[in-house]
Design a protein around this motif. Structure first.
Motif, mmCIF file in Angstrom:
data_model
loop_
_atom_site.group_PDB
_atom_site.id
_atom_site.type_symbol
_atom_site.label_atom_id
_atom_site.label_comp_id
_atom_site.label_asym_id
_atom_site.label_seq_id
_atom_site.Cartn_x
_atom_site.Cartn_y
_atom_site.Cartn_z
ATOM 1 N N ALA B 82 -59.701 9.990 30.265
ATOM 2 C CA ALA B 82 -60.012 9.661 31.662
ATOM 3 C C ALA B 82 -61.512 9.557 31.862
ATOM 4 C CB ALA B 82 -59.415 10.733 32.581
ATOM 5 N N HIS B 85 -62.688 6.362 30.596
ATOM 6 C CA HIS B 85 -62.302 5.317 31.539
ATOM 7 C C HIS B 85 -63.266 5.237 32.711
ATOM 8 C CE1 HIS B 85 -59.537 2.592 33.545
ATOM 9 N NE2 HIS B 85 -59.602 3.346 34.630
ATOM 10 N N LEU B 101 -62.195 3.700 23.661
ATOM 11 C CA LEU B 101 -61.015 4.563 23.687
ATOM 12 C C LEU B 101 -60.732 5.132 22.302
ATOM 13 C CD1 LEU B 101 -58.456 5.273 25.621
ATOM 14 C CD2 LEU B 101 -57.283 3.626 24.170
ATOM 15 N N ASP B 139 -48.443 10.007 28.358
ATOM 16 C CA ASP B 139 -49.480 9.479 29.242
ATOM 17 C C ASP B 139 -50.647 8.906 28.447
ATOM 18 O OD1 ASP B 139 -47.975 10.225 31.393
ATOM 19 O OD2 ASP B 139 -49.099 12.060 31.802
ATOM 20 N N ASN B 140 -51.013 9.602 27.391
ATOM 21 C CA ASN B 140 -52.153 9.146 26.597
ATOM 22 C C ASN B 140 -51.822 7.868 25.835
ATOM 23 O OD1 ASN B 140 -53.727 11.381 27.407
ATOM 24 N ND2 ASN B 140 -52.705 12.655 25.874
ATOM 25 N N ARG B 143 -52.194 5.003 28.116
ATOM 26 C CA ARG B 143 -53.561 4.515 28.323
ATOM 27 C C ARG B 143 -53.911 3.441 27.284
ATOM 28 N NH1 ARG B 143 -57.342 6.210 32.348
ATOM 29 N NH2 ARG B 143 -56.642 8.329 31.960
ATOM 30 N N ASP B 146 -52.152 0.258 28.191
ATOM 31 C CA ASP B 146 -52.790 -0.377 29.340
ATOM 32 C C ASP B 146 -53.994 -1.204 28.901
ATOM 33 O OD1 ASP B 146 -50.973 0.754 31.033
ATOM 34 O OD2 ASP B 146 -52.294 2.353 31.748
ATOM 35 N N TYR B 147 -54.803 -0.590 28.038
ATOM 36 C CA TYR B 147 -56.009 -1.293 27.589
ATOM 37 C C TYR B 147 -55.654 -2.506 26.762
ATOM 38 C CZ TYR B 147 -59.390 2.161 29.280
ATOM 39 O OH TYR B 147 -60.187 2.954 30.067
#
Lengths: 213, 213
Positions: B82, B85, B101, B139-140, B143, B146-147
């Motif tokens: 986060a 980000h 990331l 969740d990780n 991420r 998403d990227y």
DNA sequence: GTCTATAGACGGATAGAC
DNA sequence: GTCTATCCGTCTATAGAC
């Protein structure tokens, strides 16, 4: 001349080597069945019809057994890679050589999860391969770099990159789809990606240079 | 209104949560120092000034402690990702997002080998993260995807490929150069290679199609 | 070489007093 | 909640008879 000498001192040596072989086979079987962590001297001994302390007549410690398994595994992998090599036509393209090498390697890993963990992940409670056992693994690594050299890949950094790609594919395959091909089926794609990358970068690097002579 | 309520029932709950925190910190410290396999209830308890059985007032089993560590690690990784980000400009290029990331992730792994082994290799004798603990890791992973989506990479197979590349880099780094950057310094190169690969393949795939309407 | 017996250590977990 | 005491299991490795 009487009998066929096997090594040093005739039949007792041969018998001994055979028992060692039985012990290792029992250990592989047990590891494959119950997991690498469940490898105990008691269980190994039971599988060859012995009591645990008798194993000490053949190996000085449990670590020595693990070393022998490690070397045995590398020897078998060497056989697999050699047979891949022999099956390839002499003029096979480097791309094909790499793909078949990596495919065979992943198959070898998938054939025995416990063996994979012993040989390729350093994650066994109190054990590391001894220096001499470790040396037995270098021949197989050499085969990879030979094939890379055929493809024009000689930079050590590119070799590192290739080992990372291979290790990543096999690790994901073993962890998330041990009996399938979710990652292994991408070997061809990955090899193409890798060879294109190194080749095009070399081309870029070569352009500014005007010859060294 | 008197005091700041923390959760259910005032101060005893808070005190309890703090002790739990101390136990987990002691466990991390012990694991980092003596290795993940040396994690014993006796040693953990000693570090917080308890006797081993007292831990059972806070956790029902050793496996529950490992679960809590797993979730704790994923929570910290979530914080790291986060903050990466947030530090990125809103219009940062996808390539840069991915590189930062992955670089942050590798750094996180290198910061604590035992934690890496707990979170990312399923190689602990008799333990697997529970289903609820496992959910905390998604969740990780999200991420990352998403990227990738920002970079136009949406094919699930490409996501698999990317996780394999990442896993390979970090595995080689941790196994062969845990305190250096022999592999991590190639993150940019790998991301370029990967994005070029997916983009050029999509281009090829798009050519034969003539529109679906 | 193989056995029985056992040392010696370490592990998770439980009982029950306080 | 924390303790002491302990159970019960695991393991590698050794001693010594046969």
């Amino acid at each position: 001349m009487r009998t066929t000498r096997v090594s040093g001192s005739s039949r007792v040596e041969a018998r001994r080597a055979q028992t060692v072989r039985e012990i290792l086979d029992a250990a592989w079987q047990l590891a494959a069945q119950s997991g690498l962590d469940a490898l105990s001297l008691r269980e190994i001994a039971a599988r060859v019809g012995m009591q645990a302390p008798s194993l000490y007549s053949y190996f000085p410690s449990k670590a020595a057994i693990l070393d022998a398994l490690f070397e045995d595994g590398n020897s078998r992998l060497g056989d697999v890679l050699a047979s891949v090599h022999e099956a390839l036509p002499a003029n096979a393209a480097p791309r094909r050589r790499l793909v078949e090498l990596l495919t065979a390697w992943i198959g070898f890993c998938q054939a025995d999860q416990a063996r994979y963990r012993l040989m390729f992940t350093s994650a066994l409670p109190g054990w590391q391969p001894s220096e001499s056992a470790y040396r037995s693994s270098l021949d197989n690594y050499q085969r990879l770099s030979d094939y890379l050299a055929l493809a024009g890949v000689t930079d050590p950094g590119d070799l590192d990159l290739c080992t990372a790609l291979s290790a990543g594919l096999v690790a994901q395959q073993m962890a998330n789809d041990p009996h399938g091909d979710r990652w292994s089926r991408r070997v061809g794609e990955v090899v193409d990606m890798f060879l294109l990358h190194t080749a095009s970068r070399d081309r870029r690097a070569a352009r500014p240079a005007k010859g060294t002579s």
